[in-house]
Structure formats: C-alpha cells, structure tokens
Design a protein around this motif. Structure first.
Motif, PDB file in Angstrom:
ATOM      1  N   UNK A  62     125.847  24.113  77.349  1.00 42.51           N
ATOM      2  CA  UNK A  62     127.157  24.039  76.704  1.00 42.51           C
ATOM      3  C   UNK A  62     127.193  24.791  75.397  1.00 42.51           C
ATOM      4  N   UNK A  63     128.353  25.318  75.096  1.00 45.30           N
ATOM      5  CA  UNK A  63     128.534  26.130  73.887  1.00 45.30           C
ATOM      6  C   UNK A  63     128.287  25.304  72.638  1.00 45.30           C
ATOM      7  N   UNK A  64     128.859  24.095  72.563  1.00 47.33           N
ATOM      8  CA  UNK A  64     128.681  23.267  71.364  1.00 47.33           C
ATOM      9  C   UNK A  64     127.229  22.836  71.193  1.00 47.33           C
ATOM     10  N   UNK A  65     126.572  22.486  72.294  1.00 45.19           N
ATOM     11  CA  UNK A  65     125.168  22.086  72.216  1.00 45.19           C
ATOM     12  C   UNK A  65     124.287  23.213  71.720  1.00 45.19           C
ATOM     13  N   UNK A  66     124.503  24.425  72.233  1.00 44.28           N
ATOM     14  CA  UNK A  66     123.712  25.576  71.792  1.00 44.28           C
ATOM     15  C   UNK A  66     124.002  25.920  70.338  1.00 44.28           C
ATOM     16  N   UNK A  67     125.292  25.844  69.961  1.00 43.35           N
ATOM     17  CA  UNK A  67     125.657  26.146  68.571  1.00 43.35           C
ATOM     18  C   UNK A  67     125.001  25.150  67.622  1.00 43.35           C
ATOM     19  N   UNK A  68     125.038  23.866  67.967  1.00 39.71           N
ATOM     20  CA  UNK A  68     124.419  22.846  67.124  1.00 39.71           C
ATOM     21  C   UNK A  68     122.901  23.062  67.045  1.00 39.71           C
ATOM     22  N   UNK A  69     122.269  23.366  68.178  1.00 35.59           N
ATOM     23  CA  UNK A  69     120.823  23.580  68.183  1.00 35.59           C
ATOM     24  C   UNK A  69     120.438  24.778  67.319  1.00 35.59           C
ATOM     25  N   UNK A  70     121.223  25.843  67.372  1.00 30.59           N
ATOM     26  CA  UNK A  70     120.937  27.013  66.526  1.00 30.59           C
ATOM     27  C   UNK A  70     121.080  26.652  65.050  1.00 30.59           C
ATOM     28  N   UNK A  71     122.139  25.928  64.718  1.00 32.12           N
ATOM     29  CA  UNK A  71     122.352  25.500  63.334  1.00 32.12           C
ATOM     30  C   UNK A  71     121.204  24.606  62.875  1.00 32.12           C
ATOM     31  N   UNK A  72     120.824  23.671  63.725  1.00 31.33           N
ATOM     32  CA  UNK A  72     119.719  22.765  63.393  1.00 31.33           C
ATOM     33  C   UNK A  72     118.431  23.551  63.167  1.00 31.33           C
ATOM     34  N   UNK A  73     118.162  24.515  64.036  1.00 28.92           N
ATOM     35  CA  UNK A  73     116.938  25.312  63.869  1.00 28.92           C
ATOM     36  C   UNK A  73     116.996  26.136  62.588  1.00 28.92           C
ATOM     37  N   UNK A  74     118.133  26.752  62.343  1.00 31.54           N
ATOM     38  CA  UNK A  74     118.262  27.598  61.155  1.00 31.54           C
ATOM     39  C   UNK A  74     118.012  26.793  59.882  1.00 31.54           C
ATOM     40  N   UNK A  75     118.480  25.555  59.836  1.00 27.15           N
ATOM     41  CA  UNK A  75     118.369  24.763  58.618  1.00 27.15           C
ATOM     42  C   UNK A  75     117.114  23.913  58.524  1.00 27.15           C
ATOM     43  N   UNK A  76     116.594  23.438  59.668  1.00 25.20           N
ATOM     44  CA  UNK A  76     115.573  22.401  59.582  1.00 25.20           C
ATOM     45  C   UNK A  76     114.267  22.675  60.313  1.00 25.20           C
ATOM     46  N   UNK A  77     114.163  23.735  61.082  1.00 27.37           N
ATOM     47  CA  UNK A  77     112.918  23.991  61.819  1.00 27.37           C
ATOM     48  C   UNK A  77     111.793  24.345  60.853  1.00 27.37           C
ATOM     49  N   UNK A  78     110.617  23.838  61.138  1.00 29.09           N
ATOM     50  CA  UNK A  78     109.483  24.100  60.247  1.00 29.09           C
ATOM     51  C   UNK A  78     108.829  25.453  60.509  1.00 29.09           C
ATOM     52  N   UNK A  79     109.098  26.048  61.672  1.00 33.71           N
ATOM     53  CA  UNK A  79     108.511  27.343  62.013  1.00 33.71           C
ATOM     54  C   UNK A  79     109.621  28.379  62.158  1.00 33.71           C
ATOM     55  N   UNK A  80     109.406  29.584  61.646  1.00 32.27           N
ATOM     56  CA  UNK A  80     110.392  30.649  61.857  1.00 32.27           C
ATOM     57  C   UNK A  80     110.470  31.020  63.333  1.00 32.27           C
ATOM     58  N   UNK A  81     111.520  31.728  63.693  1.00 26.42           N
ATOM     59  CA  UNK A  81     111.668  32.220  65.064  1.00 26.42           C
ATOM     60  C   UNK A  81     110.477  33.119  65.405  1.00 26.42           C
ATOM     61  N   UNK A  82     109.951  33.015  66.625  1.00 24.26           N
ATOM     62  CA  UNK A  82     108.807  33.849  67.004  1.00 24.26           C
ATOM     63  C   UNK A  82     109.038  35.345  66.798  1.00 24.26           C
ATOM     64  N   UNK A  83     110.244  35.834  67.091  1.00 23.11           N
ATOM     65  CA  UNK A  83     110.499  37.274  66.880  1.00 23.11           C
ATOM     66  C   UNK A  83     110.360  37.648  65.408  1.00 23.11           C
ATOM     67  N   UNK A  84     110.845  36.790  64.533  1.00 20.23           N
ATOM     68  CA  UNK A  84     110.728  37.057  63.097  1.00 20.23           C
ATOM     69  C   UNK A  84     109.258  37.018  62.663  1.00 20.23           C
ATOM     70  N   UNK A  85     108.495  36.116  63.231  1.00 19.63           N
ATOM     71  CA  UNK A  85     107.073  36.021  62.893  1.00 19.63           C
ATOM     72  C   UNK A  85     106.331  37.273  63.341  1.00 19.63           C
ATOM     73  N   UNK A  86     106.613  37.723  64.565  1.00 20.41           N
ATOM     74  CA  UNK A  86     105.963  38.948  65.063  1.00 20.41           C
ATOM     75  C   UNK A  86     106.359  40.164  64.241  1.00 20.41           C
ATOM     76  N   UNK A  87     107.635  40.234  63.861  1.00 24.47           N
ATOM     77  CA  UNK A  87     108.085  41.366  63.035  1.00 24.47           C
ATOM     78  C   UNK A  87     107.360  41.362  61.691  1.00 24.47           C
ATOM     79  N   UNK A  88     107.187  40.188  61.096  1.00 28.72           N
ATOM     80  CA  UNK A  88     106.468  40.093  59.821  1.00 28.72           C
ATOM     81  C   UNK A  88     105.014  40.523  59.979  1.00 28.72           C
ATOM     82  N   UNK A  89     104.394  40.130  61.091  1.00 25.37           N
ATOM     83  CA  UNK A  89     103.001  40.537  61.331  1.00 25.37           C
ATOM     84  C   UNK A  89     102.904  42.047  61.534  1.00 25.37           C
ATOM     85  N   UNK A  90     103.851  42.602  62.271  1.00 31.78           N
ATOM     86  CA  UNK A  90     103.868  44.047  62.504  1.00 31.78           C
ATOM     87  C   UNK A  90     104.006  44.806  61.177  1.00 31.78           C
ATOM     88  N   UNK A  91     104.950  44.376  60.334  1.00 35.77           N
ATOM     89  CA  UNK A  91     105.140  45.010  59.017  1.00 35.77           C
ATOM     90  C   UNK A  91     103.880  44.877  58.166  1.00 35.77           C
TER      91      UNK A  91
END
Length: 169
Positions: free
Chosen positions: A131-160
C-alpha cells in the motif's frame, strides 16, 4: 573486553570475503568503542527519560497553573522527544559509516561489501509494507529513525573512500 557475535545465517550465507568484510566492520565498532561502554549506551536512554519526564512535568504544571499552555507544552515535549530520537539515529548512522570506511580500508573489497549490503537488505532490513500509505510511512520512519544508512548510500561512501585513498597515494 568486547564480544562480537555473528548470526549463523551470516556465517553460512555469505562468502568468506563478505564474512571478512563483516568482521572488519564489527572490529571497527570495537576499536572505536562505538556504543560499548555502559555510560555511552545508557546516556542516551537517561537523556531521553529526563527530557520526557521534564516535559511531562511542565505539561502537568501548565495544566494546573495555566491550562491554555498545557497543549503547547505537550506539543513541545513530543516534538523534542521525536527530535531526540532522530538525533540518536543520526549518531548511530555516523558510527555505521565510520565502521564501513574502516572495513573497506582494511579489506579493499567493494564486491564483498556489496554482497554484505545485499545480505543486510535481504535478511535484516524490514521489508516495506503493502500500500502507498504503508510504504510512505515506512520510508519516513527509516529516514528519521533507522540506525543504519541505506545500503546504497553505504556502498557509495565506501566507493568514494577508496577513490580518495587511491588519489592520496
């Protein structure tokens, strides 16, 4: 003394290079003393409790002394509590990136790091709800409260990081 525990699924589901990458990442947490001391672990909890209890006390005081200020006091307390949790997530993410950079400097194996990030996404990260609302809420929750960055962002940081190390040599 620090203890590092690996899940059996990580040891059996990853290549030896990815297990080395995982071990290097966890070693970085130990060396950096990330969240290892009791004081560091519980200071956040204590700070959060002090914030919430102080805010609750101010809200109750406002409700008794000046009732029209009780709502704003409660809103301010709730806002500060959410901001505090967001700040905690920010510090956790910085620790994770620092551990990633340590690990990639040690192993110099982006393919193993990418395998580890895929494993993390498949086995650890909570899947987005339907569902759209469920995915939107999960993204918001991850953006604000997840303890680990997104894997793509982590890989990009390692590459840099590897690219910077290569140009510094």
């Amino acid at each position: 003394p620090a203890t590092v525990v690996f899940a059996q699924v990580a040891l059996t589901g990853l290549s030896s290079a990815a297990v080395e990458s995982l071990a290097a990442h966890e070693l970085a947490h130990v060396i950096r003393r990330d969240r290892t001391s009791a004081a560091a672990r519980y200071a956040w909890v204590l700070g959060y409790l002090v914030l919430v209890l102080t805010g609750a006390g101010l809200t109750v005081t406002a409700a008794v002394a000046v009732p029209q200020l009780a709502g704003p006091a409660m809103l301010a307390t709730m806002t500060a509590a959410v901001a505090f949790l967001g700040l905690r997530a920010t510090f956790d993410r910085r620790e994770e990136i620092a551990a990633d950079l340590f690990a990639i400097s040690l192993t110099r194996d982006l393919a193993a790091a990418a395998e580890l990030m895929r494993f993390y996404e498949d086995n650890v990260v909570r899947q987005l709800p339907a569902g759209v609302l469920g995915r939107a809420w999960a993204r918001l929750e991850h953006r604000w409260f997840a303890s680990h960055p997104e894997p793509r962002a982590r890989l990009a940081a390692m590459h840099r990081h590897l690219a910077r190390e290569a140009t510094d040599m």
